[in-house]
Design a protein around this motif. Structure first.
Motif, PDB file in Angstrom:
ATOM      1  N   UNK A  58     -29.844 -58.304 -46.541  1.00 57.23           N
ATOM      2  CA  UNK A  58     -30.445 -56.983 -46.673  1.00 57.23           C
ATOM      3  C   UNK A  58     -30.296 -56.081 -45.469  1.00 57.23           C
ATOM      4  N   UNK A  59     -29.559 -56.518 -44.462  1.00 54.57           N
ATOM      5  CA  UNK A  59     -29.423 -55.694 -43.259  1.00 54.57           C
ATOM      6  C   UNK A  59     -28.323 -54.642 -43.380  1.00 54.57           C
ATOM      7  N   UNK A  60     -27.527 -54.706 -44.452  1.00 56.09           N
ATOM      8  CA  UNK A  60     -26.485 -53.700 -44.653  1.00 56.09           C
ATOM      9  C   UNK A  60     -26.412 -53.322 -46.122  1.00 56.09           C
ATOM     10  N   UNK A  61     -26.319 -52.015 -46.372  1.00 59.08           N
ATOM     11  CA  UNK A  61     -26.120 -51.492 -47.724  1.00 59.08           C
ATOM     12  C   UNK A  61     -24.772 -50.773 -47.739  1.00 59.08           C
ATOM     13  N   UNK A  62     -23.905 -51.089 -48.724  1.00 59.65           N
ATOM     14  CA  UNK A  62     -22.569 -50.488 -48.738  1.00 59.65           C
ATOM     15  C   UNK A  62     -22.545 -48.969 -48.796  1.00 59.65           C
ATOM     16  N   UNK A  63     -23.592 -48.365 -49.343  1.00 53.65           N
ATOM     17  CA  UNK A  63     -23.645 -46.904 -49.382  1.00 53.65           C
ATOM     18  C   UNK A  63     -24.689 -46.416 -48.382  1.00 53.65           C
ATOM     19  N   UNK A  64     -24.293 -46.442 -47.122  1.00 50.96           N
ATOM     20  CA  UNK A  64     -25.135 -45.960 -46.032  1.00 50.96           C
ATOM     21  C   UNK A  64     -24.420 -44.795 -45.349  1.00 50.96           C
ATOM     22  N   UNK A  65     -25.108 -43.654 -45.182  1.00 50.55           N
ATOM     23  CA  UNK A  65     -24.493 -42.464 -44.627  1.00 50.55           C
ATOM     24  C   UNK A  65     -24.121 -42.588 -43.164  1.00 50.55           C
ATOM     25  N   UNK A  66     -23.272 -41.685 -42.688  1.00 48.89           N
ATOM     26  CA  UNK A  66     -22.915 -40.435 -43.362  1.00 48.89           C
ATOM     27  C   UNK A  66     -21.801 -40.609 -44.402  1.00 48.89           C
ATOM     28  N   UNK A  67     -22.018 -40.069 -45.583  1.00 44.45           N
ATOM     29  CA  UNK A  67     -21.017 -40.069 -46.640  1.00 44.45           C
ATOM     30  C   UNK A  67     -21.029 -38.698 -47.313  1.00 44.45           C
ATOM     31  N   UNK A  68     -19.852 -38.105 -47.410  1.00 44.32           N
ATOM     32  CA  UNK A  68     -19.710 -36.825 -48.097  1.00 44.32           C
ATOM     33  C   UNK A  68     -19.102 -37.018 -49.477  1.00 44.32           C
ATOM     34  N   UNK A  69     -19.355 -36.066 -50.357  1.00 39.43           N
ATOM     35  CA  UNK A  69     -18.677 -36.042 -51.640  1.00 39.43           C
ATOM     36  C   UNK A  69     -17.246 -35.548 -51.448  1.00 39.43           C
ATOM     37  N   UNK A  70     -16.454 -35.672 -52.496  1.00 45.76           N
ATOM     38  CA  UNK A  70     -15.044 -35.305 -52.441  1.00 45.76           C
ATOM     39  C   UNK A  70     -14.846 -33.860 -51.986  1.00 45.76           C
ATOM     40  N   UNK A  71     -15.766 -32.959 -52.363  1.00 45.02           N
ATOM     41  CA  UNK A  71     -15.631 -31.548 -52.003  1.00 45.02           C
ATOM     42  C   UNK A  71     -16.090 -31.243 -50.587  1.00 45.02           C
ATOM     43  N   UNK A  72     -16.500 -32.272 -49.838  1.00 47.90           N
ATOM     44  CA  UNK A  72     -16.914 -32.083 -48.449  1.00 47.90           C
ATOM     45  C   UNK A  72     -18.401 -31.879 -48.269  1.00 47.90           C
ATOM     46  N   UNK A  73     -19.135 -31.715 -49.348  1.00 48.70           N
ATOM     47  CA  UNK A  73     -20.582 -31.530 -49.234  1.00 48.70           C
ATOM     48  C   UNK A  73     -21.249 -32.860 -48.862  1.00 48.70           C
ATOM     49  N   UNK A  74     -22.352 -32.754 -48.156  1.00 48.60           N
ATOM     50  CA  UNK A  74     -23.058 -33.955 -47.704  1.00 48.60           C
ATOM     51  C   UNK A  74     -23.750 -34.633 -48.877  1.00 48.60           C
ATOM     52  N   UNK A  75     -23.500 -35.915 -49.021  1.00 45.76           N
ATOM     53  CA  UNK A  75     -24.227 -36.714 -50.018  1.00 45.76           C
ATOM     54  C   UNK A  75     -25.313 -37.525 -49.332  1.00 45.76           C
ATOM     55  N   UNK A  76     -24.946 -38.269 -48.299  1.00 46.88           N
ATOM     56  CA  UNK A  76     -25.913 -39.056 -47.538  1.00 46.88           C
ATOM     57  C   UNK A  76     -25.797 -38.696 -46.066  1.00 46.88           C
ATOM     58  N   UNK A  77     -26.932 -38.394 -45.457  1.00 45.40           N
ATOM     59  CA  UNK A  77     -26.954 -38.107 -44.026  1.00 45.40           C
ATOM     60  C   UNK A  77     -26.774 -39.398 -43.234  1.00 45.40           C
ATOM     61  N   UNK A  78     -26.546 -39.272 -41.944  1.00 44.45           N
ATOM     62  CA  UNK A  78     -26.338 -40.431 -41.082  1.00 44.45           C
ATOM     63  C   UNK A  78     -27.520 -41.395 -41.190  1.00 44.45           C
ATOM     64  N   UNK A  79     -27.232 -42.633 -41.579  1.00 50.41           N
ATOM     65  CA  UNK A  79     -28.258 -43.654 -41.696  1.00 50.41           C
ATOM     66  C   UNK A  79     -29.008 -43.668 -43.014  1.00 50.41           C
ATOM     67  N   UNK A  80     -28.797 -42.667 -43.852  1.00 44.35           N
ATOM     68  CA  UNK A  80     -29.484 -42.611 -45.142  1.00 44.35           C
ATOM     69  C   UNK A  80     -28.825 -43.575 -46.134  1.00 44.35           C
ATOM     70  N   UNK A  81     -29.643 -44.255 -46.916  1.00 43.30           N
ATOM     71  CA  UNK A  81     -29.151 -45.224 -47.894  1.00 43.30           C
ATOM     72  C   UNK A  81     -29.310 -44.644 -49.293  1.00 43.30           C
TER      73      UNK A  81
END
Length: 363
Positions: free
Chosen positions: A318-341
């Motif tokens: 449980x110490x890592x989640x594969x979808x942990x930010x920062x992650x943007x959508x294809x269009x460049x918009x922010x999906x997950x901020x830094x550290x957000x799961x």
């Protein structure tokens, strides 16, 4: 009197699992499969879970199954026939069975229905179950990013539903982390199981320079296509999907994502036997032992294998989640901020590619 009525009476009397001690009919569990049990992948692995169920409970359970059931009207007919044949609980094991499962459940409230990978629970006797395949994709994506020499990896998708899109995004994100130059070619097969289509997709990718192929389709055909390419001087790696696909080790198959359904099937039928069964929505993964990474072969360098094993351990504890930010959508918009799961709700409705992937998701 139905089995469920017998169980209800037993629970009221505090008998629990003793309801079966005096000769009552065992639980009859039905399984509806989208492909053949010999597909070597998705359906094969579900059927291994059915066999584990028989081994666990012996004469307390009887199982029946129907393979190669198309999604749609045929599925509703098959499910209904299983009910009329005396099934007490029915596992429908493909996404496209979602509406047929709920339609039949409405007509037979005393029968329990379990739908794999769906989200509709329109009636009290319908439960859903899924596995967090995206956890396994993080591992195979990491390995793929290291193993490619052309910097082109391929992904054969079945249908553009959230479960499949999660896998594409997870694979790409983790390949990109270890190899910033990596590109991903996505091909939609529009089928769960069609060896000819899957083989054609794999060969087309290889012709485009793809040297690592991932898949969310059910047959071993992409493995065979890669094996064929390697026999002709190529260097193509693959990953087993749903089951180990061990016949293709140590290469081209260099690891696998194994869907281990046995714990869930044993748990749910056990609950029906002992009278503790309740409607549920299950989404388990590596921590619960339902998503397993098969043997990472010696074709993978030791340091890459160690990195993958460390990630397996981190996801499992449980110490890592594969979808942990920062992650943007294809269009460049922010999906997950830094550290957000990502939340489960966001993942369950995922309908976009992450930044860096090219092409559109078809409707």
């Amino acid at each position: 009197m139905t089995l469920k009525a017998l169980l209800a009476g037993a629970i009221a009397l505090g008998l629990g699992s003793a309801a079966f001690a005096d000769g009552h009919t065992p639980v009859k569990a039905g399984f509806v499969y989208v492909g053949p049990i010999g597909d070597g992948g998705w359906t094969y692995q579900h059927d291994q879970g059915r066999l584990a169920l028989e081994e666990e409970f012996g004469d307390q359970v009887e199982t029946v199954y129907q393979e190669n059931v198309p999604e749609g009207a045929d599925a509703e007919r098959v499910i209904t026939q299983m009910v009329l044949g005396g099934a007490d609980i029915i596992f429908t094991t493909s996404f496209g069975y979602m509406d047929p499962t709920n339609a039949v459940a409405a007509k037979f409230p005393d029968v329990m229905f379990e739908h794999a990978t769906g989200y509709k629970r329109e009636h009290p006797n319908v439960s859903t179950y899924d596995a967090r395949f995206y956890e396994g994709r993080a591992i195979t994506g990491t390995i793929a990013g290291h193993m490619t020499e052309t910097n082109k990896i391929g992904y054969i998708g079945s249908f553009p539903i959230p479960e499949v899109i999660q896998g594409i995004n997870s694979s790409y994100l983790h390949a990109k982390k270890v190899n910033p130059d990596v590109e991903m070619v996505v091909t939609w097969a529009y089928t769960w199981f069609d060896p000819a289509k899957e083989a054609d997709a794999a060969r087309a990718m290889i012709d485009q320079g793809v040297d690592v192929i991932l898949q969310h389709t059910d047959s071993t055909a992409p493995q065979a296509a890669a094996q064929e390419a390697n026999a002709n001087g190529g260097r193509v790696f693959t990953f087993g999907q749903a089951s180990d696909m061990a016949a293709f080790k140590p290469s081209p198959r260099i690891a696998s994502i194994i869907d281990e359904w046995s714990p869930y099937y044993i748990k749910r039928v056990g609950a029906l036997i002992d009278g503790t069964y309740e409607q549920t929505a299950s989404w388990a993964g590596m921590p619960e032992g339902e998503v397993v990474i098969g043997e990472i072969t010696d074709a993978v360098p030791a340091e890459v294998k160690a990195e993958a094993e460390a990630m397996i351990a981190a996801i499992t504890d449980g110490s890592y989640h594969p979808f942990t930010g920062p992650i943007n959508k294809q269009d460049g918009s922010v999906w997950l901020a830094d550290g957000e799961v990502a939340s489960d709700g966001d993942l369950a409705s995922m309908n976009f590619y992450v930044e860096g992937l090219t092409g559109d998701i078809p409707n």
